[in-house]
Design a protein around this motif. Structure first.
Motif, mmCIF file in Angstrom:
data_model
loop_
_atom_site.group_PDB
_atom_site.id
_atom_site.type_symbol
_atom_site.label_atom_id
_atom_site.label_comp_id
_atom_site.label_asym_id
_atom_site.label_seq_id
_atom_site.Cartn_x
_atom_site.Cartn_y
_atom_site.Cartn_z
ATOM 1 N N TYR A 181 -4.081 -111.765 -47.446
ATOM 2 C CA TYR A 181 -4.938 -110.773 -47.493
ATOM 3 C C TYR A 181 -4.983 -110.181 -45.938
ATOM 4 C CZ TYR A 181 -9.134 -107.663 -47.516
ATOM 5 O OH TYR A 181 -9.792 -106.731 -47.334
ATOM 6 N N PRO A 182 -5.107 -111.153 -44.906
ATOM 7 C CA PRO A 182 -5.325 -110.363 -43.618
ATOM 8 C C PRO A 182 -4.132 -109.168 -43.387
ATOM 9 C CG PRO A 182 -6.004 -112.637 -43.408
ATOM 10 C CD PRO A 182 -5.360 -112.412 -44.822
ATOM 11 N N LEU A 183 -2.945 -109.738 -43.724
ATOM 12 C CA LEU A 183 -1.624 -108.877 -43.526
ATOM 13 C C LEU A 183 -1.738 -107.573 -44.291
ATOM 14 C CD1 LEU A 183 1.031 -111.585 -43.592
ATOM 15 C CD2 LEU A 183 0.058 -110.151 -41.549
ATOM 16 N N ILE A 184 -2.321 -107.906 -45.497
ATOM 17 C CA ILE A 184 -2.319 -106.706 -46.559
ATOM 18 C C ILE A 184 -3.414 -105.660 -46.035
ATOM 19 C CG2 ILE A 184 -3.053 -106.070 -49.043
ATOM 20 C CD1 ILE A 184 -1.849 -108.840 -49.832
ATOM 21 N N GLN A 185 -4.563 -106.305 -45.745
ATOM 22 C CA GLN A 185 -5.675 -105.373 -45.063
ATOM 23 C C GLN A 185 -5.107 -104.513 -44.147
ATOM 24 O OE1 GLN A 185 -7.507 -105.364 -42.337
ATOM 25 N NE2 GLN A 185 -9.393 -104.360 -42.856
ATOM 26 N N HIS A 192 -13.669 -91.637 -45.860
ATOM 27 C CA HIS A 192 -13.944 -93.026 -45.060
ATOM 28 C C HIS A 192 -14.752 -93.822 -45.815
ATOM 29 C CE1 HIS A 192 -11.497 -91.804 -41.512
ATOM 30 N NE2 HIS A 192 -11.850 -90.631 -42.037
ATOM 31 N N PRO A 193 -14.463 -95.168 -46.035
ATOM 32 C CA PRO A 193 -15.114 -95.962 -46.729
ATOM 33 C C PRO A 193 -16.362 -96.142 -46.244
ATOM 34 C CG PRO A 193 -12.864 -97.100 -46.168
ATOM 35 C CD PRO A 193 -13.080 -95.578 -45.256
ATOM 36 N N ALA A 194 -17.370 -95.795 -47.311
ATOM 37 C CA ALA A 194 -18.939 -95.673 -46.878
ATOM 38 C C ALA A 194 -19.598 -97.127 -46.635
ATOM 39 C CB ALA A 194 -19.617 -95.042 -48.107
ATOM 40 N N ASN A 195 -20.488 -96.821 -45.818
ATOM 41 C CA ASN A 195 -21.555 -97.884 -45.545
ATOM 42 C C ASN A 195 -21.007 -99.437 -45.338
ATOM 43 O OD1 ASN A 195 -23.583 -96.136 -46.447
ATOM 44 N ND2 ASN A 195 -23.311 -96.619 -48.330
ATOM 45 N N VAL A 196 -19.801 -99.666 -44.786
ATOM 46 C CA VAL A 196 -19.138 -101.094 -44.560
ATOM 47 C C VAL A 196 -18.914 -101.287 -43.143
ATOM 48 C CG1 VAL A 196 -18.028 -100.944 -46.787
ATOM 49 C CG2 VAL A 196 -16.896 -100.087 -45.159
ATOM 50 N N SER A 197 -18.968 -102.519 -42.815
ATOM 51 C CA SER A 197 -18.572 -102.993 -41.568
ATOM 52 C C SER A 197 -16.998 -103.468 -41.720
ATOM 53 C CB SER A 197 -19.620 -104.261 -40.932
ATOM 54 O OG SER A 197 -19.817 -105.127 -41.950
ATOM 55 N N ALA A 198 -16.776 -103.675 -42.750
ATOM 56 C CA ALA A 198 -15.113 -104.074 -42.879
ATOM 57 C C ALA A 198 -14.537 -103.599 -44.338
ATOM 58 C CB ALA A 198 -15.169 -105.612 -43.014
ATOM 59 N N SER A 199 -13.610 -102.997 -44.479
ATOM 60 C CA SER A 199 -13.095 -102.492 -45.629
ATOM 61 C C SER A 199 -11.824 -103.087 -45.899
ATOM 62 C CB SER A 199 -12.994 -100.802 -45.584
ATOM 63 O OG SER A 199 -12.427 -100.285 -46.807
ATOM 64 N N ASN A 200 -11.193 -102.965 -47.383
ATOM 65 C CA ASN A 200 -9.969 -103.205 -47.630
ATOM 66 C C ASN A 200 -8.838 -102.326 -47.744
ATOM 67 O OD1 ASN A 200 -10.313 -101.613 -49.987
ATOM 68 N ND2 ASN A 200 -11.282 -103.358 -51.061
ATOM 69 N N TYR A 201 -9.321 -101.115 -47.179
ATOM 70 C CA TYR A 201 -8.875 -99.548 -47.075
ATOM 71 C C TYR A 201 -7.693 -99.395 -48.159
ATOM 72 C CZ TYR A 201 -10.862 -99.067 -42.645
ATOM 73 O OH TYR A 201 -11.892 -98.941 -41.417
ATOM 74 N N GLN A 202 -8.206 -99.814 -49.467
ATOM 75 C CA GLN A 202 -7.038 -99.792 -50.637
ATOM 76 C C GLN A 202 -6.818 -98.398 -50.942
ATOM 77 O OE1 GLN A 202 -8.325 -102.320 -53.912
ATOM 78 N NE2 GLN A 202 -6.256 -101.835 -54.917
ATOM 79 N N TYR A 203 -7.844 -97.413 -50.698
ATOM 80 C CA TYR A 203 -7.901 -96.450 -51.499
ATOM 81 C C TYR A 203 -7.738 -95.187 -50.397
ATOM 82 C CZ TYR A 203 -9.113 -99.007 -55.213
ATOM 83 O OH TYR A 203 -9.403 -99.742 -56.219
ATOM 84 N N ALA A 204 -6.841 -94.150 -50.694
ATOM 85 C CA ALA A 204 -6.965 -92.800 -49.975
ATOM 86 C C ALA A 204 -7.540 -91.818 -50.645
ATOM 87 C CB ALA A 204 -5.451 -92.391 -49.491
#
Ligand code: T4K
Length: 402
Positions: free
Chosen positions: A258-262, A286-298
């Motif tokens: 997961y860390p590499l994928i993220q 931009h991913p809302a309200n998060v302090s960390a995201s998976n950035y899976q979606y554009a």
């Protein structure tokens, strides 16, 4: 609808189609070793050692008391709705995957569709408060965390507490996200994650329910299979939504990765952010309200008056170059078969949902792309914007798009 070539007479920009949903396959050697273990143990199913290991790893990952692996997120949502004994009406956003609403239908509850916020596309607390004023028999709030971002959790918690009703989350898209430093997975009464093939955390097929509520966890364990459930907790209905050892093996390997994928997803997301920034009429969420995201979606929106083309015209152009961008949640759930009985009245209450269903789309992001691919996709979109008037005329002439 016919695709439309922007680059005449040459091969498509990408040789192979680039879908929105992409898969993270673990390295073959590690997968082979994991499968060999399953064969040697002669244990395929029924809460096996790999499922138990995965659940322990997930409890640590989420920082939550209980993590139960299930067949997929749809089953998980059905199980939570049933275990919470929801009845009457349940609040949820219309702008989501249809499975969120279907889970309510399976347990006999009726969705009350609420609007989302235009900037974030997350469930609007104001719209939730309004629905609670309109309907006296609301039994729960099902919030949905979208696009690697999350809802305004604290505002929703406050509203739910004020009305004494449970709040739970469809976090199918929120694996690995955090809110104020706290991992998503421990909010509300329960959260449900999808480990579908195309999700950032994949078991091939699968999902997981997380909760800090011991009683709810015991009920869910009783519902999952009819055996190995520990003490029986009434009332429950058995759904047999198990995860197999083979699925757990894939999930464990992807959890390691997961860390590499993220990090890869973030690099691609940053490249989209940089290269779409100057294009008039295009906005990347931009991913809302998060302090960390998976950035899976554009996830993007297009303003046709500024860009010069409609969302569907742009999608046709991209498709012709093998960029299979998609309008994900279309139409809104309040207009989808089975949930559209009050479509006209719902539409009047859901102006933002109505609007974003027409202007939002997803660009590919995942294992099949690199940063240079993202730059090429963005250059194509920039060119489409510059040449929009001619493209529009050609498309009208060729009957490509409405
Ligand atoms: N709540 C929310 C907010 C959700 O987004 C979802 C699921 C759920 C609940 C329910 O979760 P699950 O019950 O599924 O665990 C996808 C996924 O099936 C679904 O998980 C996801 N959301 C939904 C929004 O999208 P499709 O129909 O777009 O994806 P699919 O399966 O057509 O795959 C996309 C592309 O990937 C295709 O072009 C082909 C390619 N692909 C797909 C698979 C499965 C492959 O190349 N190989 C593969 O094995 O639904």
């Amino acid at each position: 609808m016919k695709p439309f070539r922007l680059i005449e007479g040459t091969a498509p920009l990408f040789e192979d189609p680039l879908p929105v949903g992409q898969l993270n396959f673990p390295e073959w050697g590690r997968y082979e070793t994991a499968m060999r273990g399953i064969f040697e143990r002669q244990y395929y199913n029924n809460n096996g050692p790999l499922v138990r290991e995965l659940e322990a790893r997930l409890r640590d990952f989420f920082g939550v008391k209980h993590a139960l692996c299930v067949g997929n997120a749809t089953f998980g949502l059905m199980m939570v709705a049933d275990a919470l004994q929801l009845s009457g009406r349940v609040i949820m956003p219309s702008f989501t995957f249809i499975a969120s609403a279907q889970s309510l239908a399976w347990c006999g509850a009726t969705p009350v569709f609420c609007d989302v916020e235009s900037g974030t596309q997350q469930l609007s607390p104001a719209s939730v408060a309004e629905a609670l004023r309109l309907y006296p028999d609301i039994s729960a709030i099902l919030a949905v965390n979208l696009w690697g971002g999350i809802c305004d959790v604290h505002e929703l918690e406050t509203i739910a507490a004020l009305h004494g009703i449970p709040l739970y989350f469809d976090s199918a898209q929120a694996f690995g996200c955090a809110y104020g430093g706290q991992m998503v997975g421990s909010f509300g009464q329960a959260e449900v994650f999808s480990f579908h093939a195309t999700k950032v955390m994949s078991a091939g097929e699968g999902g997981c329910v997380t909760t800090n509520d011991d009683e709810l966890a015991a009920k869910l364990r009783g519902m999952r299979p009819s055996y190995d459930a520990g003490d029986i907790v009434e009332p429950y209905r058995v759904i047999n939504s198990r995860m197999s050892e083979a699925q757990a093996a894939i999930a464990l390997l992807n959890l390691d990765d997961y860390p590499l994928i993220q990090a890869r997803n973030k690099a691609l997301f940053d490249a989209y952010s940089q290269n779409l920034a100057g294009i008039p009429g295009i906005r990347l969420l931009h991913p809302a309200n998060v302090s960390a995201s998976n950035y899976q979606y554009a996830a993007c929106t297009i303003e046709p008056a500024e860009f010069g083309l409609t969302r569907d015209q742009l999608l046709r152009l991209l498709e012709a170059e093998n960029v299979l961008a998609r309008r994900y949640f279309y139409p809104g759930t309040h207009r989808s078969a089975g949930f559209d009985v009050n479509a006209a009245a719902d539409a009047a209450r859901l102006p933002t949902t109505e609007r974003i269903c027409d202007i939002s789309f997803q660009l590919p992001l995942g294992a099949r792309l690199n940063v240079s691919d993202v730059e090429k996709i963005c250059a194509l979109i920039a060119r489409a914007q510059r040449e929009a008037p001619q493209i529009s005329r050609f498309m009208a002439r060729d009957g490509v798009c409405e």
